[in-house]
Design an enzyme around this catalytic site. Structure first.
Site, short mmCIF file in Angstrom:
data_model
loop_
_atom_site.label_atom_id
_atom_site.label_comp_id
_atom_site.label_asym_id
_atom_site.label_seq_id
_atom_site.Cartn_x
_atom_site.Cartn_y
_atom_site.Cartn_z
CD GLU A 153 40.29 38.95 38.24
OE1 GLU A 153 39.84 37.82 37.97
OE2 GLU A 153 41.20 39.47 37.59
CD GLU A 309 45.16 39.35 39.49
OE1 GLU A 309 45.01 38.69 38.44
OE2 GLU A 309 44.49 39.15 40.52
C1 GLA Z 1 42.73 36.64 37.55
C2 GLA Z 1 42.73 36.28 39.02
C3 GLA Z 1 43.98 35.62 39.47
C4 GLA Z 1 44.46 34.62 38.43
C5 GLA Z 1 44.66 35.34 37.12
C6 GLA Z 1 45.23 34.45 36.03
O1 GLA Z 1 43.20 37.90 37.30
O2 GLA Z 1 42.47 37.37 39.87
O3 GLA Z 1 43.72 34.96 40.68
O4 GLA Z 1 43.53 33.61 38.29
O5 GLA Z 1 43.41 35.80 36.70
O6 GLA Z 1 45.35 35.12 34.82
#
Ligand code: GLA
Length: 669
Positions: A153, A309
């Site tokens: 991210e 995710e």
């Molecule tokens: C993001 C991050 C993860 C985690 C999630 C929690 O997507 O990439 O590492 O912190 O949020 O929602």
């Protein structure tokens, strides 16, 4: 998965972030067994493992990861191996504190969380590169390796750094962009407020200042910052490419994420992946999430993508964190598949026992496997295992929405005529398409639009010649074009376009804007929306509708006025116009119509464009999408509903899903 992206006989990827370093080794064998039970075939490993992989500068410890990789391989689970560069270890920032990022206000952030690095830092880049090289060398030929997951991210927490190192990198970027300081002065309009520079050395990032900062300086700093993060990504990618040319790479995007221009990134990933956390408590979430999926698919030019995710149930970062009620996770997962995903993954495999995310749900919850969450994880894994035939299939779309990060960045700056929220505005149009079960792609300015029957352009605030010519050509050649207020107001330097604001689009649309007049109350800051006058429109398009957000004094030239403002200062002025442009037609909306007006306007545009929804009769809260030779029906309501689709009646359970195989057999699940 191949570098060209999945083509055939691949599974739908199913799994999640796997952080075994948070657990004693005794748990790892059970993890693999449970993954097998759940149908997990891909695990994202090592996203935050830098401190464990390199406990001291230059000393690597791969033994534990060897055992994890071998164990997953033996259990038939493929690995999306992360490069672990998203959270520098304590030794790094202790020894090199200058790596820590600095905010706009001059505060140097501290370690103790994650993503605490300046993207321009040569020290960070050197140490990250060495870690990536070591990982590539160690695992490049490991049989479990399926995909490289670069960083995590990018820009999620720190997307702009204002330190001196960043300032120098910004100057170099500006030199490459403008060549001379005179050109920069011209682009930034520095004659205003005595800002002329005589040397690049005098230029700084837009740090905290007494009042409005130079808008083009701010815009360029956003462009630069997105590019700097991209440089970090490219640096890692080039190492991986060299070591493992056949292994695809990705980095996880975040949908409509303002700080990174994903159009410039998307060609750099072999497969687009995205993280998505729709709010279970927000009734607008299904429509908004659908819009995100359509953007993500479009970023990859329509190629299949991976949901990298999602939360198995609750997140832990809203003020109150709603658990996903029964069936919701399944519906969202099918939504991804229906809109082009070939993978459905989670954050994270096992819910943490310690640390900042211990209250974030996991596929294996604190309460174990005798739980709603686990049972749903298992059920979905089994179902996706039956859907392999869909892998690689495309999602057809007749309509496109133009979306542009430069416009987003500029329209949301301070000192503009109104308070338009760019994504919210795009969503207002998207939601009506979604309601009608019309699938949309997103396109960037300058894209070839010829395959779309209709194109919607919400507030393309900043538009260059190429974008304007492209839109005009599209209309001339028979396209149906709908442009809204606050489009083509600025050129790419952020300078006003004269002669009716719309630049060359004024001719396409057959209108001229005299002055903006958004409805405003006496003091929006103090009163919120309380005193904002309500707008009404009426005309040949529709008997009457509410409208909001925008108004302006527009002159219709060649365009026909199909709705006008009624009452108030704008009484009688054109609100919606339609213009014939050679073989096509172009509509202009000088306001945001309310639900009735939106429906009437899109009826007009889509009928003219001969666009039909997947369902002839849309049902409230039921989403319908075609992908390849399947039609997906998703019931986001908590009521049983009957839906007429593809010639049959389908009864959907509350939050139920049906997958109809168009080839013949009934594939309801
Ligand atoms: C993001 C991050 C993860 C985690 C999630 C929690 O997507 O990439 O590492 O912190 O949020 O929602």
């Amino acid at each position: 998965m191949t570098k060209e992206s999945a083509v055939s006989i691949m599974p739908i990827w199913y799994g999640g972030d796997y952080n075994p370093e948070q657990w004693p080794e005794a748990v790892w064998a059970e993890d693999v067994q449970l993954m097998q039970r759940a149908g997990v075939n891909l695990a994202t490993v090592g996203v935050f493992s830098w401190a464990r992989l390199e406990p001291r500068e230059g000393e690597f410890d791969f033994g534990w990861l060897d055992r994890v990789m071998d164990g997953l391989h033996a259990g038939g689970v493929r690995v999306d191996l992360a490069t672990a560069t998203a959270s520098p270890p304590p030794w790094l920032t202790h020894r090199y504190p200058e790596v820590l990022p600095v905010t706009e206000d001059g505060v140097r952030l501290s370690p103790g969380s994650r993503q605490h690095y300046c993207p321009s830092s040569p020290i960070y880049r050197r140490l990250a590169a060495r870690l990536v090289e070591a990982l590539a060398e160690r695992y490049g030929s490991h049989p479990a390796l399926e995909l490289w997951h670069i960083n995590n991210e990018y820009g999620c927490h720190v997307s702009r750094c204002y330190c001196d190192v960043s300032a120098e990198a910004f100057r170099s970027w500006l030199k490459r962009r403008y060549g001379t300081v005179e050109t920069l002065n011209e682009a930034w309009g520095t004659t205003f407020w005595s800002q002329q520079y005589s040397d690049f050395a005098e230029v700084y990032p837009p740090r905290a200042a007494p009042t409005f900062k130079n808008p083009t300086q701010k815009l360029d700093f956003r462009r630069f910052s997105s590019d700097e993060l991209l440089e970090c990504y490219r640096m890692e990618k080039s190492i991986l490419r060299k070591a493992t040319p056949e292994v695809p790479v990705t980095t996880n995007f975040m949908g409509f994420f303002k700080n990174v221009d994903y159009w410039t990134w998307s060609s750099e990933v072999d497969v687009v992946s995205d993280d998505s956390y729709p709010d279970p408590a927000d009734p607008d979430s299904p429509a908004y999430a659908a819009m995100v999926r359509d953007l993500v698919r479009s970023l990859g030019g329509g190629r299949p993508w991976i949901l990298m995710e999602q939360a198995p149930s609750a997140v832990n970062w809203r003020r109150r964190n709603a658990a996903k009620p029964a069936g919701m996770n399944r519906a969202y997962s099918y939504q991804c598949v229906s809109r082009g995903a070939d993978g459905v993954m989670y954050f994270q495999w096992r819910q943490s026992v310690a640390g900042a995310e211990k209250f974030h749900s996991g596929m294996v919850p604190h309460s174990g496997t005798d739980t709603k969450t686990w049972r749903e994880i298992e059920q979905l894994g089994a179902e996706l295992g039956q859907l392999e035939a869909i892998v690689g299939a495309r999602v057809p779309a007749d309509v496109a929405i133009m979306f542009d990060w430069d416009s987003w960045w500029s329209i949301e700056q301070d000192a503009t005529p109104g308070d338009i929220r760019y994504v919210e505005h795009a969503f207002a149009w998207y939601r009506e398409l979604y309601r009608r079960t019309v699938t949309a792609d997103f396109v960037r300015p300058g894209d070839d639009l010829s395959r779309y029957r209709a194109v919607i352009v919400p507030s393309l605030f900043m538009a260059g010649k190429e974008a304007i010519t492209g839109l005009d050509e599209y209309a001339r050649q028979g396209g149906r074009l709908l442009v809204t207020f606050q489009s083509a107001i600025l050129d790419p330097h952020g300078h006003i376009t004269f002669g009716g604001y719309l630049g060359g689009l004024a001719e396409t649309l057959g209108v001229r804007i005299e002055e903006f007049a958004p409805p405003a109350g006496p003091d929006l800051e103090r009163n919120g929306q309380a005193d904002v006058p309500t707008l009404r429109i009426e005309g040949s398009l529709l008997p009457s509708s509410s409208a909001s957000l925008w108004g302006e004094y527009v002159h219709a030239g060649s365009a026909e006025v199909i709705a006008s403002f009624v009452g108030g200062e704008l009484d009688g002025w054109p609100a919606i116009t339609r213009n014939s442009r050679d073989a096509g037609r172009a509509w202009y909306a000088a306001t945001l119509p309310g639900p009735e007006g939106m429906k009437a306007l899109l009826d007009d545009v889509l009928t003219d464009a001969e666009v039909q929804g997947v369902l002839a009769e849309p049902v409230p809260n039921v989403e319908a999408v075609r992908r390849g030779s399947w039609t997906f029906l998703l019931n986001h309501s908590v009521q049983e509903v009957s839906v007429q689709a593809e010639g049959t009646t389908h009864v959907l359970q509350p939050r139920g899903v049906a997958v109809i195989a168009l080839a013949g057999q009934q594939g309801a699940v």
